[in-house]
Design a protein around this motif. Structure first.
Motif, short mmCIF file in Angstrom:
data_model
loop_
_atom_site.label_atom_id
_atom_site.label_comp_id
_atom_site.label_asym_id
_atom_site.label_seq_id
_atom_site.Cartn_x
_atom_site.Cartn_y
_atom_site.Cartn_z
N LEU A 165 0.84 -1.19 0.00
CA LEU A 165 0.00 0.00 0.00
C LEU A 165 0.88 1.25 0.00
O LEU A 165 1.85 1.34 0.77
CB LEU A 165 -0.91 0.00 1.24
CG LEU A 165 -1.94 1.13 1.32
CD1 LEU A 165 -2.96 1.01 0.19
CD2 LEU A 165 -2.65 1.10 2.68
N SER A 166 0.55 2.21 -0.83
CA SER A 166 1.31 3.46 -0.92
C SER A 166 0.36 4.65 -0.78
O SER A 166 -0.87 4.49 -0.80
CB SER A 166 2.06 3.54 -2.24
OG SER A 166 1.15 3.62 -3.33
N ASP A 167 0.94 5.83 -0.64
CA ASP A 167 0.11 7.03 -0.56
C ASP A 167 -0.76 7.18 -1.80
O ASP A 167 -1.95 7.52 -1.72
CB ASP A 167 1.01 8.28 -0.42
CG ASP A 167 1.66 8.36 0.94
OD1 ASP A 167 1.27 7.59 1.83
OD2 ASP A 167 2.58 9.18 1.10
N ARG A 200 8.53 19.96 4.43
CA ARG A 200 7.71 20.34 5.58
C ARG A 200 6.39 20.97 5.13
O ARG A 200 5.36 20.75 5.77
CB ARG A 200 8.49 21.32 6.46
CG ARG A 200 7.72 21.82 7.67
CD ARG A 200 8.63 22.57 8.62
NE ARG A 200 9.68 21.70 9.13
CZ ARG A 200 10.60 22.11 10.01
NH1 ARG A 200 10.62 23.36 10.42
NH2 ARG A 200 11.52 21.27 10.44
N ASN A 201 6.38 21.76 4.07
CA ASN A 201 5.17 22.47 3.66
C ASN A 201 4.38 21.73 2.58
O ASN A 201 3.55 22.34 1.89
CB ASN A 201 5.55 23.87 3.15
CG ASN A 201 6.19 24.71 4.23
OD1 ASN A 201 5.81 24.60 5.40
ND2 ASN A 201 7.17 25.53 3.86
N THR A 202 4.64 20.45 2.41
CA THR A 202 3.95 19.67 1.38
C THR A 202 2.45 19.57 1.68
O THR A 202 2.04 19.35 2.82
CB THR A 202 4.55 18.26 1.28
OG1 THR A 202 5.93 18.38 0.95
CG2 THR A 202 3.84 17.44 0.21
N THR A 203 1.64 19.71 0.65
CA THR A 203 0.18 19.56 0.80
C THR A 203 -0.37 18.40 -0.02
O THR A 203 -1.50 17.98 0.18
CB THR A 203 -0.52 20.86 0.35
OG1 THR A 203 -0.16 21.15 -1.00
CG2 THR A 203 -0.14 22.02 1.26
N VAL A 204 0.42 17.89 -0.93
CA VAL A 204 -0.01 16.76 -1.76
C VAL A 204 0.89 15.57 -1.47
O VAL A 204 2.11 15.64 -1.61
CB VAL A 204 0.06 17.10 -3.27
CG1 VAL A 204 -0.33 15.89 -4.10
CG2 VAL A 204 -0.82 18.28 -3.58
N TYR A 205 0.26 14.46 -1.07
CA TYR A 205 1.02 13.25 -0.71
C TYR A 205 0.68 12.17 -1.73
O TYR A 205 -0.41 11.59 -1.72
CB TYR A 205 0.65 12.80 0.71
CG TYR A 205 0.97 13.84 1.76
CD1 TYR A 205 2.23 13.87 2.35
CD2 TYR A 205 0.02 14.78 2.16
CE1 TYR A 205 2.54 14.82 3.32
CE2 TYR A 205 0.33 15.73 3.12
CZ TYR A 205 1.58 15.76 3.68
OH TYR A 205 1.90 16.70 4.63
N ASP A 206 1.62 11.92 -2.64
CA ASP A 206 1.36 10.98 -3.73
C ASP A 206 2.54 10.05 -3.99
O ASP A 206 2.77 9.63 -5.12
CB ASP A 206 1.01 11.74 -5.01
CG ASP A 206 2.10 12.74 -5.39
OD1 ASP A 206 3.09 12.86 -4.64
OD2 ASP A 206 1.94 13.41 -6.43
N ASN A 207 3.29 9.73 -2.94
CA ASN A 207 4.41 8.82 -3.09
C ASN A 207 3.90 7.44 -3.51
O ASN A 207 2.96 6.91 -2.93
CB ASN A 207 5.19 8.73 -1.77
CG ASN A 207 6.54 8.05 -1.95
OD1 ASN A 207 6.62 6.89 -2.31
ND2 ASN A 207 7.60 8.80 -1.69
N SER A 208 4.53 6.87 -4.51
CA SER A 208 4.09 5.57 -5.03
C SER A 208 4.85 4.39 -4.43
O SER A 208 4.62 3.25 -4.83
CB SER A 208 4.26 5.55 -6.55
OG SER A 208 5.62 5.75 -6.90
N ALA A 209 5.74 4.68 -3.46
CA ALA A 209 6.56 3.61 -2.88
C ALA A 209 6.17 3.27 -1.45
O ALA A 209 6.27 2.11 -1.04
CB ALA A 209 8.04 4.00 -2.93
N VAL A 210 5.75 4.26 -0.66
CA VAL A 210 5.46 4.03 0.76
C VAL A 210 4.11 4.63 1.12
O VAL A 210 3.61 5.54 0.44
CB VAL A 210 6.56 4.63 1.67
CG1 VAL A 210 7.89 3.95 1.45
CG2 VAL A 210 6.67 6.13 1.45
N PHE A 211 3.55 4.13 2.22
CA PHE A 211 2.32 4.69 2.77
C PHE A 211 2.69 5.42 4.05
O PHE A 211 3.15 4.81 5.01
CB PHE A 211 1.31 3.58 3.04
CG PHE A 211 0.04 4.06 3.69
CD1 PHE A 211 -0.60 5.21 3.23
CD2 PHE A 211 -0.53 3.37 4.74
CE1 PHE A 211 -1.78 5.66 3.81
CE2 PHE A 211 -1.71 3.80 5.33
CZ PHE A 211 -2.34 4.95 4.85
#
Length: 649
Positions: A165-167, A200-211
């Motif tokens: 499962l990933s983000d 730190r200021n990220t608003t979009v979480y779309d990593n395809s490797a980790v959850f």
């Protein structure tokens, strides 16, 4: 005459029956079978669908209106796919929950399957790692929009035990559930140090490797009005992240499960309790670092709790258990394996409040080794509405406590007394121990917990070894009592618990045929466990089978005195048997397996491991003969203890 009754009347009558009785009633005639298929009677039925007899099952599905379905043991062949889709198409109008746990279903089949189930409210994808391995699940926006429309009623999704499962895949999955309220992530790999993957200021979480936890947190923040339940069992969530979760603005959790979260401590639970005061169900089982401070915060702030599990929290003591009386809405309480809890805390927390525990129906005090008879006696008075009671391994419990349970808790449906070694036949039968010499046992003495061979004893007799004459005298007196039972109703007899459905008397060394035959008499009993009850003989088991014809599960592990004849009696008189455990029963021969094959047409699970009198050839014949058999455990058949020792050397 039966077929002339209106179907509505038969359906109403069947609504008062259990599942087993309903199945029997459905065999009376075709009209009664049609009545048994009423949707109102199928609401609480869970069906496990395997694909070895697809055509037969599909024909029956045309008539059934199933609400809960588990799809298992299927592959990715075209025949299986067709059967799956046909199944859900037939039941789509009523199907509310669907489980695909540990299956190898493909993405295409999943999309087509879900699109045919518009009434689903719960979906289980736990262990479906093949769906998430490629990382492309639901990347087609057309499919997402189609599923979002079909999954409009889903409120619970289970994503447990997923390694891939990933983000990115999480965001796609939850996007198709617009009304999602509960997310289960037990044993799923969650990365709690999201700063290693995002700025730190990220608003979009779309990593395809980790959850990452940051992705989950953002989803909760965006849907805070809907989220009511979360499950982080067996993950590495810690105090810091639990505090962050609790502090999400406007979050109002009603259920939180943290089983085996070893990084959670008092600080995290304290923050949780102060900010999530509307919790109704909390499970912190196996959080080993929790102390009285955590339970104190729970009882002080979470006054709306209906279910609380703190089993295996072994640092809890009487000071915090005494505050349980503040939980005046509690219905289910689990304090098992809290070894430091004594009668002082239990009496203060469960028995002293006037009406604090009126709603309590489920109580588990298993392995609370300091619990004694006095506590049980007062519990039965303070908690008259108990339906589920577990007192396993309460070594100090004596017959008087069992008498009070039998005469007071008439709503009990589940009772576990395994490893209560001080209980005797007199406790089962409801008689007082007058004129009997107590059996000497230095571990569980019946004399107020003191050993009768020490200077602490108040009796002038230091030690009297039981003789054959004394034993015979006792058995004669018990036989006389059994005769009295035929003409007299004893309110303290265990059989007074007429609502009992499950009974566990395993490893109670002082129980014999005399007590079991006179007390284990329940027309509605479904589960009976008599493992390691060495006083049970073949004749006693035969009479128990006659007195309990509704048995569906029977466990007789290490009951070495039962014989082939008693197995024949049990299997012929208990026609509903589906689970049978005969492991380590050394007197059984291949004849017992012949009797099982002749009599058990509904047997699904059988354990005959370590039976030295049984042969592998007979087990093979039985397995080929019983079409209903799903599981046959047969380790080391025909091998004696001496043979096992020789092999291990």
């Amino acid at each position: 005459m039966a077929s002339r009754l209106p179907i509505e009347v038969v359906t109403h009558v069947m609504s008062f029956l259990g599942v087993s009785d309903r199945k029997e009633a459905a065999l009376v005639c075709r009209a009664w079978y049609e009545a048994s298929l009423d949707p109102l009677l199928q609401r609480n039925i869970l069906v496990n669908f395997a694909y070895d007899k697809t055509e037969e099952i599909l024909q029956s599905f045309c008539r059934r209106h199933l609400t809960h379905l588990v799809l298992s043991h299927f592959d990715n062949s075209s025949v299986t796919k067709k059967a799956i889709l046909r199944t859900c198409e037939l039941g789509s109008e009523y199907l509310q929950s669907l489980s695909l746990k540990d299956s190898n279903i493909t993405e295409g089949t999943l999309v087509e399957l879900l699109s045919r189930c518009p009434q689903l409210t719960s979906l289980d994808l736990s262990g479906c790692n093949s769906l998430f391995m490629a990382g492309t699940l639901l990347n087609n926006q057309t499919q997402v929009k189609e599923l979002e429309k079909a999954m409009k009623n889903v409120t619970e999704v289970n994503l447990s035990s997923l390694r891939y499962l990933s983000d990115c895949s999480f965001n796609r999955v939850v996007a198709i559930f617009p009304k999602l309220q509960k997310i289960v992530l037990a044993s799923t790999q969650i990365t709690f140090n999201g700063h290693a993957y995002y700025a730190r200021n990220t608003t979009v979480y779309d990593n395809s490797a980790v959850f990452t936890y940051s992705c989950l947190e953002r989803y909760i923040e965006n849907n805070v009005a809907r989220i009511k339940g979360l499950n982080f069992s067996r993950t590495t969530i810690n105090n810091q992240h639990l505090a962050r979760l609790s502090g999400i603005t406007d979050l109002r959790l009603e259920e939180l499960v943290l089983i085996g979260c070893r990084d959670v401590g008092n600080e995290g639970i304290g923050q949780l309790c102060r900010q999530q005061t509307r919790l109704k169900r909390l499970d912190i089982s196996g959080c080993l670092d929790l102390t009285d401070s955590a339970l104190g915060n729970i009882t002080q702030h979470l006054t709306s709790l209906e279910a609380l599990r703190v089993n295996k929290c072994r640092m809890l003591t009487d000071s915090s258990v005494a505050t349980l009386k503040n939980l005046d809405r509690i219905k289910s309480l689990d304090l098992s394996e809290c070894y430091e809890v004594t009668k002082t805390g239990l009496l203060s927390g469960l028995c002293m409040g006037s009406k604090a525990m009126d709603h309590l129906t489920h109580l588990n005090l298993s392995c609370c080794s300091k619990l004694d008879t006095e506590v049980v006696v007062k519990l039965t008075v303070a908690l008259p509405f108990l339906e589920h009671l577990d007192l396993g391994s309460c070594f100090l419990l004596q017959d008087v406590g069992l008498h009070m349970i039998s005469s007071t808790l008439h709503r009990l449906r589940f009772l576990r007394l395994a490893w209560c070694k001080a209980l005797t036949d007199l406790g089962l039968l409801g008689f007082k121990a007058e004129g009997f010499c107590p059996i000497h046992d230095p571990v569980t003495s019946v004399m107020e917990g003191e050993c009768s061979c020490t200077h602490k004893s108040h009796t002038p007799i230091i030690f009297r070894k039981p003789t054959d004459a004394l034993r015979e005298k006792k058995e004669a007196a018990l036989r006389k009592m059994l005769t009295e039972l035929e003409t007299t109703i004893i309110p303290e007899n265990l059989s007074a618990l007429t609502s009992l459905r499950s009974l566990d008397l395993s490893s109670c060394p002082q129980f014999t045929d005399l007590g079991l035959r006179g007390a284990v008499k329940f027309c509605e009993l479904r589960v009976l466990k008599l493992n390691c009850v060495h006083g049970l003989t073949g004749s006693g088991l035969t009479e128990i089978a006659s007195n309990n014809p509704g048995l569906e599960e029977l466990q007789l592990q290490q009951c070495s005195r039962i014989t082939d004849a008693s197995v024949d009696a049990v299997t012929s008189r208990c026609q509903r048997l589906s689970h049978l455990d005969l492991s380590n029963c050394d007197r059984l021969t291949d004849t017992a397996l012949i009797h099982i094959g002749d009599n058990c047409k509904r047997l699904r699970h059988l354990d005959i491991s370590f039976c030295c009198g049984l042969s592998p050839q007979a087990a093979d014949m039985l397995e080929g003969r019983l079409r209903s058999l799903i599981t046959l455990l047969r380790r080391n058949l025909g091998m004696s203890t001496l043979g096992l020792q020789a092999v291990s050397i």
